[in-house]
Design an enzyme around this catalytic site. Structure first.
Site, PDB file in Angstrom:
ATOM      1  N   SER A 183       0.656  -1.123  -0.115  1.00  0.00           N
ATOM      2  CA  SER A 183       0.106   0.160   0.074  1.00  0.00           C
ATOM      3  C   SER A 183       0.480   1.008   0.236  1.00  0.00           C
ATOM      4  CB  SER A 183      -0.951   0.135   1.187  1.00  0.00           C
ATOM      5  OG  SER A 183       0.248  -0.377   2.122  1.00  0.00           O
ATOM      6  N   HIS A 211      -5.545  -3.214  -2.702  1.00  0.00           N
ATOM      7  CA  HIS A 211      -5.323  -2.366  -4.529  1.00  0.00           C
ATOM      8  C   HIS A 211      -4.567  -3.122  -4.908  1.00  0.00           C
ATOM      9  CE1 HIS A 211      -4.010   1.252  -1.195  1.00  0.00           C
ATOM     10  NE2 HIS A 211      -3.709   0.416  -0.315  1.00  0.00           N
ATOM     11  N   LYS A 241     -12.161   0.087  -2.177  1.00  0.00           N
ATOM     12  CA  LYS A 241     -10.338   1.083  -2.967  1.00  0.00           C
ATOM     13  C   LYS A 241     -10.906   1.014  -4.357  1.00  0.00           C
ATOM     14  CE  LYS A 241      -7.625   0.936   0.211  1.00  0.00           C
ATOM     15  NZ  LYS A 241      -6.899   0.442   1.497  1.00  0.00           N
TER      16      LYS A 241
HETATM   17  C1  LIG Z   1      -7.151   0.387   2.674  1.00  0.00           C
HETATM   18  C2  LIG Z   1      -6.522  -1.011   3.181  1.00  0.00           C
HETATM   19  C3  LIG Z   1      -7.050  -2.002   4.145  1.00  0.00           C
HETATM   20  C4  LIG Z   1      -8.546  -1.577   5.282  1.00  0.00           C
HETATM   21  O1  LIG Z   1      -9.317  -1.570   4.230  1.00  0.00           O
HETATM   22  P1  LIG Z   1     -10.798  -0.580   4.749  1.00  0.00           P
HETATM   23  O2  LIG Z   1     -11.558  -1.621   3.612  1.00  0.00           O
HETATM   24  O3  LIG Z   1     -10.290   0.753   4.625  1.00  0.00           O
HETATM   25  O4  LIG Z   1     -11.038  -1.327   6.418  1.00  0.00           O
HETATM   26  C5  LIG Z   1      -7.020  -3.780   4.232  1.00  0.00           C
HETATM   27  N1  LIG Z   1      -5.188  -3.556   3.799  1.00  0.00           N
HETATM   28  C6  LIG Z   1      -4.434  -3.098   3.292  1.00  0.00           C
HETATM   29  C7  LIG Z   1      -3.288  -3.248   2.818  1.00  0.00           C
HETATM   30  C8  LIG Z   1      -5.151  -2.024   2.474  1.00  0.00           C
HETATM   31  O5  LIG Z   1      -3.856  -1.009   1.806  1.00  0.00           O
END
Ligand SMILES: *Cc1c(COP(=O)(O)O)cnc(C)c1O
Length: 388
Positions: A183, A211, A241
């Site tokens: 990320s 991602h 995302k």
């Molecule tokens: C954003 C993210 C999460 C968390 O997901 P949410 O649905 O926003 O709680 C988990 N793992 C990674 C690698 C992320 O970038």
């Protein structure tokens, strides 16, 4: 003298402030798919994770609105009670189809998914081997499980193999945890090598594809980014995302999903995702399945930016520019803001000490001219930094 929570907070905040690590919220009006308004100023955002701009897609928004009209604003209860509105079955089917798995389970968020999945499969007497740059919520799930947690150097397969050789035998089960796309660095995990090591050492591989889904592997995520689909038995991800909505999920075999529905505490004891979020994600998945060109666009935009700055070719829409010091990262972010670009500085503890950075994320609808102007501004800013 007893210390009140307020006094405690003041003391802590002062210490964080002194290290330039205090955080503050800023109201951000995302009024179109790439532009935001902050303190009355219009900025082009290069820091949203809405890679396909689907949070603003008319069809996605309409799906959410219709779901509210049909099923209400909230789920009303946890899914095992009465919160399992009919959209969940459809959404879980669509996620499983995208990833080529038998089944899927949707959670309230990606963070909750990791807190639920990991302790369902490992506990005391088991071993977790986790990439040192894995996301905070993977580490939170690992801690919560009670398993012995060891980190391996980022994407270092020799280091992982050594740990497996040295320690695997002393534990009942072993779970290897990694981001599919990292990320804060934007690189891919070497999944073929990870899958092979897991198979050789009787370990289970779990990926967090927050991602990856929608933007790599033709939109199907990191398990598809290396050619034919790789077998990853536990594939977690988020709806928040590239899918532009909210919620988390796991794609896996049917029995794995059934065990999660029966045992994962954030699934059992938390209210089901609101119908609007489920419907938006479902519509987003349809778009992703039908439009591979759209899914390829964010990485192409990132590649144009990297080419302009002679940075290595990106593997994802995430491009880090490591500046080292918190203050340097903050100053660069402010200078870009002056030029009309929103690029947040990412600081420890989100990233390791000494690696504060600008983190650029590219989306399908970013304008090529804006990307070129951004690259020009970054070049101006970073040449003096590099010469110091
Ligand atoms: C954003 C993210 C999460 C968390 O997901 P949410 O649905 O926003 O709680 C988990 N793992 C990674 C690698 C992320 O970038």
């Amino acid at each position: 003298m007893a210390q009140s929570p307020t006094d405690y907070a003041k003391e802590k905040l002062a210490a964080l402030e002194a290290r330039a690590q205090r955080r503050a919220l800023q109201a951000t009006d995302r009024f179109d798919s790439v532009r935001v308004r902050r303190s009355g100023r219009e900025l082009i955002s290069f820091c949203c994770n809405d890679y396909l701009n689907l949070s603003a897609h008319p069809g996605v928004k309409d799906a959410a609105k219709s779901a509210i009209d049909r099923y209400g604003a909230g789920a009303g209860a946890s899914r095992l009670v009465t919160g399992d509105h009919p959209l969940f079955a459809e959404l879980e089917r669509a996620l499983a189809d995208l990833k080529g798995t038998e089944d899927a389970v949707v959670f309230g968020s990606g963070y909750l998914a990791n807190l639920g999945i990991i302790p369902t499969f490992v506990g005391e007497g088991d071993l977790i081997l986790v990439d040192e740059l894995a996301h905070a919520c993977i580490n939170a799930g690992a801690q919560l499980s009670g398993a012995t947690v060891m980190r391996f150097a980022h994407n270092d397969m020799a280091a992982l193999e050594q740990s497996l050789r040295d320690y695997r035998g002393a534990f009942a089960h072993c779970l290897i945890l990694t981001d599919g796309v990292f990320s804060m660095d934007g690189d891919l995990a070497p999944l073929p090598a990870l899958a092979a090591l897991a198979a050789d050492h009787d370990a289970w591989l779990m990926t967090d594809d927050a991602h990856g889904v929608g933007v790599v592997g033709g939109g199907r995520g990191s398990s598809f980014a290396f050619g034919p689909r790789l077998h990853v038995p536990l594939q977690m991800g988020t709806l928040s995302k590239a899918l532009g909505s909210y919620g988390g999920y796991i794609c896996a075999d049917r029995e794995v999903c059934d065990l999660i529905r029966t045992r994962a505490r954030p699934f059992i004891y938390s209210t089901g995702l609101p119908p609007a979020s489920a419907a938006a994600a479902l519509e987003a998945l349809k778009i992703i399945r039908e439009d591979p060109d759209l899914c390829g666009a964010p990485v192409q935009k990132a590649a144009a930016f990297c080419k302009a700055l002679n940075l290595p070719t990106p593997q994802s829409p995430i491009v880090p520019l490591i500046l080292g010091d918190e203050r340097a990262a903050l100053a660069a972010s402010l200078a870009l803001e002056d030029a009309g670009f929103l690029v947040t500085a990412i600081r420890p503890p989100t990233v390791p000490a000494g690696t504060a950075r600008l983190r650029f994320t590219f989306t399908a609808e970013h304008d090529d001219g804006d990307i070129a102007r951004l690259a020009g501004k970054v070049r101006e800013l970073t040449i003096p930094v590099a010469a110091e």
